[in-house]
Enzyme design. Structure first.
Site: not given
Length: 537
Positions: A40-42
């Site tokens: 998911n998130d960078p």
């Protein structure tokens, strides 16, 4: 005792291979995705010594969220990525996990303010949220509660390959500020940067359920002082998370403004279900962010959206670049259905890296985004298909077989008699399957219609139409650049002031396209289609 994460061990645990086939159905050919497992998130976006580092939320053990660690990839051009060993592996992975590494950021501590540097080596310092699934006493002697979220740091002395957690004093920000300490389960996602004017480190972190951001400063990345709060403002339909704070040039000159970005989940852009990212423009003096009056709206739903589509979230900016070269990357998925998208053996991709700037458009300071990859190395010099029409009559005209990965540049007159003008993309031969990207003249809106885009069965909200505002330019023209990959469409309108990002899951033989004018004729049409080759070759 500090904890050193050794690349060889982590590599074996993560299953990193030297050779890998990136040719699975729905595998983006010019969007980063991990070889396998959940992403998911960078996180920790950092440009250092000629290398772009992309860390990301990662489950080394499966295709669903869990065991959250920091995956790692590197690139020299934001286009061709090489996956690296896991950087921060969930503590206790393989048995009982006692700490996960949630989202955060990274900096190069070139002046060694932290004291982590040795033998002339510049320490890279990551600041992240420690999530503790069980109550415990930590190596630092601090105690944490079950499900507590706190801010910690780790450092690397080998340009990001291996990391040592600062166990002697982690977490460095253990609790939310007073009077919000009851929010210890929702205190996360630190974005840290060096503020030249004050000669201090600054970090902004989210008090998620209160729609607040807490801003701290430090001399050494270890000892932090709360200096201000921001929020709540604008959209508040879900938790605030994954904040950013950065300076950008205005109108290409020497003037600058500051920008705050904040993820929202749920409560994204109008017409979407799930997550989205909003932004604020203002001034920052080293301690306090003051939003411009015209960037704040009454109520708690209107916002300046960074992207008006359903699949652009947790956007993060690169440290280590000049403000004129600022680049952001977003997670190209949505918490509404992200765990169910039909990809295997990986799940989730990143959006195209975007160059960010500020421009005055219609008397308002506006965030503009342009897709930034090494296009000359992957995009055809000459178009596969190119046509101009002084008048495009009501109806449709088939374009060429476009394939799966390409860019469309489309322009037309805003004074046309048509109600909408669009291009059908990734379509079957009979166009019963298609994704429509186009413009509504009366509403002055870009739209992206994925209701018939292929597999939409995995979530009952996926088959939807999305809209974003776009006023024609000063010559009364509408200009769209549309980037299509095997499982995504990203539309950039005008000067980049409006973008829509959406995943699609079409059939392998959905490689056709056509132009469609409804409700009348469209004037001064030009369309160019360029092939984009795989970055994995």
């Amino acid at each position: 005792m500090a904890r050193l994460l050794k690349a060889v061990t982590v590599c074996a645990l993560a299953g990193i291979a030297h050779a890998f086939n990136y040719d699975q159905p729905y595998r983006g050919q010019y969007h980063f995705s991990p070889q396998k497992n959940w992403m998911n998130d960078p996180n920790g976006l950092l440009y250092h010594n000629g290398t772009y580092h992309l860390f990301f939320q990662y489950n080394p053990g499966g295709i669903e969220w869990g065991n959250i660690s920091w995956g790692h990839a590197t690139s020299e051009d934001l286009t061709h990525w090489e996956e690296q060993p896991v950087a921060l592996l969930a503590r206790g992975y393989g048995s009982d996990v006692t700490e996960m590494y949630f989202s955060g950021s990274a900096v190069a501590d070139v002046n060694n303010t932290s004291g982590f540097g040795k033998d002339g080596k510049t320490p890279l310092v990551a600041m992240y949220t420690s999530y503790y699934p069980v109550a415990q006493t930590l190596p630092s002697g601090q105690t944490v509660q079950e499900d507590q979220q706190s801010q910690s740091i780790a450092y690397s002395l080998d340009d990001g390959l291996t990391w040592t957690t600062y166990d002697a004093a982690n977490p460095v920000i253990p609790n939310p500020p007073q009077p919000y300490q009851a929010q210890y389960q929702n205190f996360r996602d630190p974005f840290v940067f060096w503020h030249d004017e004050s000669q201090k480190w600054v970090v902004v972190t989210s008090i998620a359920e209160l729609h607040k951001l807490a801003i701290y400063t430090s001399d050494n990345l270890k000892d932090w002082k709360l200096v201000s709060e921001f929020g709540p403002y604008n959209a508040q339909g879900g938790v605030w998370e994954c904040p950013g704070l950065f300076k950008l040039p205005l109108d290409g000159g020497s003037s600058t403004k500051w920008v705050i970005t904040s993820g929202l989940n749920p409560g994204g852009p109008p017409g979407t279900v799930g997550s989205g990212t909003q932004y604020f423009v203002g001034e920052f003096d080293g301690t306090t962010f003051t939003p411009d009056a015209d960037t704040v709206y009454p109520g708690n739903s209107t916002a300046n959206w960074m992207d008006w589509g359903p699949d652009f979230y947790a956007a993060a900016g690169y440290n280590g670049l000049s403000i004129k070269d600022h680049v952001h990357i977003g997670w190209m998925n949505n918490w509404q259905y992200g765990a169910n998208i039909p990809t295997y053996p990986w799940r989730s991709a990143m959006a195209i890296p975007r160059h960010l700037a500020l421009k005055t458009i219609n008397n308002k300071t506006t965030l503009v985004q342009q897709p930034q990859e090494a296009w000359s190395s992957i995009s055809s010099k000459h178009p596969l298909y190119s046509r101009t029409y002084s008048t495009f009559s009501e109806g449709s005209t088939n374009a060429s077989t476009t394939g799966e990965t390409f860019r469309v540049d489309l322009s037309f007159s805003a004074t046309s008699k048509a109600s909408t003008f669009a291009i059908a993309l990734r379509a079957s031969a009979n166009f019963t399957e298609q994704t429509l990207a186009g413009y509504d003249f009366a509403k002055q809106q870009i739209f992206l219609d994925r209701t018939k885009s292929g597999d939409v069965s995995f979530d009952n909200t996926f088959a939807s139409v999305y809209h974003g505002p776009l006023v024609p330019d000063s010559t009364s023209m509408v200009r769209l650049s549309i980037f299509v990959d095997r499982s995504s469409v990203e539309v950039f309108g005008g000067q980049g002031e409006t973008s829509l990002t959406a995943q699609i899951f079409p059939s392998n033989d959905a490689v056709h396209a056509r132009l469609v004018s409804t409700g009348g004729a469209t004037e001064d049409v030009r369309v160019d289609v360029h092939n984009i080759t795989s970055t994995w070759n």
